[in-house]
Scaffold this motif. Structure first.
Motif, PDB file in Angstrom:
ATOM      1  N   LYS A 274      25.213 -40.245 -52.350  1.00 38.07           N
ATOM      2  CA  LYS A 274      24.597 -41.306 -53.134  1.00 38.07           C
ATOM      3  C   LYS A 274      25.656 -42.197 -53.769  1.00 38.07           C
ATOM      4  CE  LYS A 274      22.639 -42.494 -57.410  1.00 38.07           C
ATOM      5  NZ  LYS A 274      23.230 -42.587 -58.750  1.00 38.07           N
ATOM      6  N   ARG A 275      26.693 -41.600 -54.342  1.00 35.88           N
ATOM      7  CA  ARG A 275      27.752 -42.382 -54.980  1.00 35.88           C
ATOM      8  C   ARG A 275      28.559 -43.174 -53.952  1.00 35.88           C
ATOM      9  NH1 ARG A 275      29.460 -37.606 -59.268  1.00 35.88           N
ATOM     10  NH2 ARG A 275      27.920 -38.170 -60.869  1.00 35.88           N
ATOM     11  N   ARG A 276      28.764 -42.564 -52.776  1.00 30.85           N
ATOM     12  CA  ARG A 276      29.474 -43.278 -51.715  1.00 30.85           C
ATOM     13  C   ARG A 276      28.663 -44.497 -51.267  1.00 30.85           C
ATOM     14  NH1 ARG A 276      30.261 -39.144 -48.790  1.00 30.85           N
ATOM     15  NH2 ARG A 276      28.589 -39.424 -47.268  1.00 30.85           N
ATOM     16  N   GLY A 277      27.358 -44.324 -51.123  1.00 33.49           N
ATOM     17  CA  GLY A 277      26.510 -45.456 -50.764  1.00 33.49           C
ATOM     18  C   GLY A 277      26.536 -46.554 -51.809  1.00 33.49           C
ATOM     19  N   GLU A 278      26.562 -46.159 -53.080  1.00 32.56           N
ATOM     20  CA  GLU A 278      26.634 -47.167 -54.147  1.00 32.56           C
ATOM     21  C   GLU A 278      27.941 -47.935 -54.086  1.00 32.56           C
ATOM     22  OE1 GLU A 278      26.060 -44.748 -57.587  1.00 32.56           O
ATOM     23  OE2 GLU A 278      23.876 -45.028 -57.616  1.00 32.56           O
ATOM     24  N   ARG A 279      29.045 -47.225 -53.797  1.00 32.03           N
ATOM     25  CA  ARG A 279      30.328 -47.922 -53.686  1.00 32.03           C
ATOM     26  C   ARG A 279      30.326 -48.891 -52.513  1.00 32.03           C
ATOM     27  NH1 ARG A 279      32.401 -42.685 -54.502  1.00 32.03           N
ATOM     28  NH2 ARG A 279      33.262 -42.611 -52.382  1.00 32.03           N
ATOM     29  N   LEU A 280      29.737 -48.469 -51.407  1.00 36.88           N
ATOM     30  CA  LEU A 280      29.655 -49.348 -50.244  1.00 36.88           C
ATOM     31  C   LEU A 280      28.829 -50.590 -50.550  1.00 36.88           C
ATOM     32  CD1 LEU A 280      29.129 -46.677 -47.453  1.00 36.88           C
ATOM     33  CD2 LEU A 280      31.083 -48.210 -47.646  1.00 36.88           C
ATOM     34  N   ARG A 281      27.676 -50.389 -51.183  1.00 35.14           N
ATOM     35  CA  ARG A 281      26.817 -51.551 -51.499  1.00 35.14           C
ATOM     36  C   ARG A 281      27.493 -52.459 -52.517  1.00 35.14           C
ATOM     37  NH1 ARG A 281      22.836 -47.606 -50.493  1.00 35.14           N
ATOM     38  NH2 ARG A 281      22.945 -46.777 -52.598  1.00 35.14           N
ATOM     39  N   ARG A 282      28.195 -51.866 -53.485  1.00 38.80           N
ATOM     40  CA  ARG A 282      28.898 -52.666 -54.473  1.00 38.80           C
ATOM     41  C   ARG A 282      30.020 -53.481 -53.817  1.00 38.80           C
ATOM     42  NH1 ARG A 282      29.178 -48.976 -57.968  1.00 38.80           N
ATOM     43  NH2 ARG A 282      31.232 -48.126 -57.435  1.00 38.80           N
ATOM     44  N   ALA A 283      30.735 -52.840 -52.881  1.00 40.34           N
ATOM     45  CA  ALA A 283      31.792 -53.559 -52.175  1.00 40.34           C
ATOM     46  C   ALA A 283      31.220 -54.684 -51.323  1.00 40.34           C
ATOM     47  CB  ALA A 283      32.587 -52.587 -51.300  1.00 40.34           C
TER      48      ALA A 283
END
Length: 463
Positions: A274-283
């Motif tokens: 979940k946190r990895r996905g958030e970082r990807l979407r934020r990037a």
């Protein structure tokens, strides 16, 4: 094809049986008989998923998974381990090493395929985001080593308070995560709360199967909870729901009484994802913003401004509202760079951008489209209002000193502004972007020719 799967198993009969099942489900299959061969083929074939026997002749499941996770080619590849017999210690070691799932044989074919679809769906979703922002490793998205996860918020949803608090007690004994019990009837309203869960644990019994399925569907549809992983804890009397739950969007399914330490490992894996996905979407959002913003001033750039103006032309043609297009240019800006240096020039551009933005309406658009040239578009604006706006901007810049480095006197700069009006009419074709910019540029040239630090309207505005 649904994807490429690498089977790693030393027994040919096991590989053949799995290949038949996977090929019938339209997967491409690659086979390896040892961990060493599996590592080589994984690097060459780049499979979408690796399905390995827990007992390999040259490596344990945990060691094989660790080797795969150390490789750049397979660091993010989903890995499923198949045990010949259930062994809790072996399962935990494989999950700790980075395996995405561990199943004990015999595994019903429908459940195996549902697990595969679930892992591939998650993996391909991350891949699509990664492709849009470039290499995940270059941007720092490699999987964090297990054991270094910050605590997360776990929401426990169960029909009985006894079951919910039993799970909470179990997690508190082994987990650093913060848990909260959520009443099933209030789960969706809770998902709208400011501190919603990072991961949901949804307990489902056979007696409440229909309600459990409905709640899963609702959580996956609600805006504030749909991106949160959901682990379904299915009691033995509801084991048949596993395939349905996975295909409806559950991120993991655990059947029967959960092993506490295995549950923590699975929770932590979902939290990392979940946190990895958030970082990807934020990037991705940052990348999109960077593509539309001037890196020095933070104003919009030409790439954003021209499509914005084209869209406004089209919407104004329908609404009948006029709008103003202004080109503003700093006067004698070259002298600022020559006398005070480019750092001072950059400071002037940033300060002017800040002051212009502060004196425009929320719906107005400000873009830096050249070295010291700005485009300002004010929707739903009459000529009289455009005149007042341009005059105010011109006077404000002239009256506002711009501070420089410590010890230096503030600079005073001025701008010249050229304005054209677009007034839609049903009897005339709409103005083009190029026409409006050309008219505003002519007006700007006139302001420069007449002495600068002034506002000039185009003699003949666009239709």
């Amino acid at each position: 094809m649904s994807g490429k799967i690498l089977i790693v198993d030393d027994l040919a009969t096991n590989r053949i049986v799995l290949k038949v099942k996977l090929c019938s489900a339209h997967y491409e299959v690659v086979q390896a008989a040892s961990a060493k061969e599996g590592l080589r083929l994984a690097a060459v074939e780049r499979p979408d998923l690796i399905l390995a026997n827990a007992q390999l002749p040259d490596a344990t499941a945990a060691d094989f998974v660790k080797s795969l996770r150390r490789s750049d080619e397979t660091r993010a590849t989903p890995i499923m381990i198949l045990q010949m017999t259930h062994c809790s210690a072996e399962r935990r070691l494989a999950l700790s090493a980075g395996a995405d799932d561990v199943l004990s044989k015999p595994v019903p074919e429908a459940l195996l395929l549902a697990r595969l679809r679930n892992l591939l769906r998650q993996h391909h979703g991350e891949q699509e985001l990664s492709l849009q922002i470039g290499s995940t490793q270059a941007l720092g998205f490699a999987e964090a080593p297990p054991g270094f996860d910050a605590p997360g918020r776990i929401g426990i949803i169960a029909r009985t308070r006894a079951g919910a608090f039993g799970l909470q007690t179990l997690l508190a004994r082994y987990s650093p995560h913060v848990t909260s019990v959520i009443d099933a009837d209030r789960a969706l309203s809770f998902s709208d709360a400011p501190q919603q869960a990072d991961v949901y644990l949804l307990q489902i019994t056979g007696a409440e199967a229909e309600e459990g399925l409905r709640l899963l569907a609702d959580l996956k549809a609600a805006p504030r909870s749909r991106a949160r992983p959901i682990i379904a804890l299915v009691e033995a009397d509801a084991a048949a729901l596993g395939v349905t739950l996975l295909d409806m969007g559950a991120d993991d399914v655990i059947t029967g009484p959960p092993d506490a330490r295995e549950l923590i490992l699975r929770l932590s894996a979902q939290l990392r994802r979940k946190r990895r996905g958030e970082r990807l979407r934020r990037a991705l959002r940052d990348g999109l913003n960077a593509a539309m913003l001037d890196p020095l001033t933070g104003a919009h750039n030409r790439r954003f401004a021209l499509p914005f103006l084209q869209q406004l032309i089209e919407t104004s043609q329908l609404s009948g509202e006029s709008f103003a297009v202004m080109l503003a240019d700093l006067d004698f800006f070259k002298q600022v760079n020559d006398r005070h240096g480019h750092a001072a020039g950059d400071r002037v551009l940033c300060e002017v951008t800040h002051h212009l933005r502060a004196h425009l309406r929320e719906g107005d658009m400000l873009a830096r489209i050249g070295g010291e040239e700005f485009l300002i578009v004010t929707p739903a604006t009459s000529r009289r209002r455009a005149q007042r706006t341009a005059d105010r901007l011109c006077a404000m810049i002239a009256q506002t000193p711009i501070p420089l480095a410590s010890g230096l006197a503030p600079l005073h700069v001025t701008i010249s502004i050229g304005v054209t009006m677009a007034t839609p009419a049903p009897t005339r074709p709409a103005a083009s972007v190029g026409q409006l910019l050309e008219e505003a540029d002519r007006a700007l040239y006139a302001a420069k020719a007449q002495g600068r630090n002034m506002v000039t309207f185009c003699a003949r505005s666009a239709a």
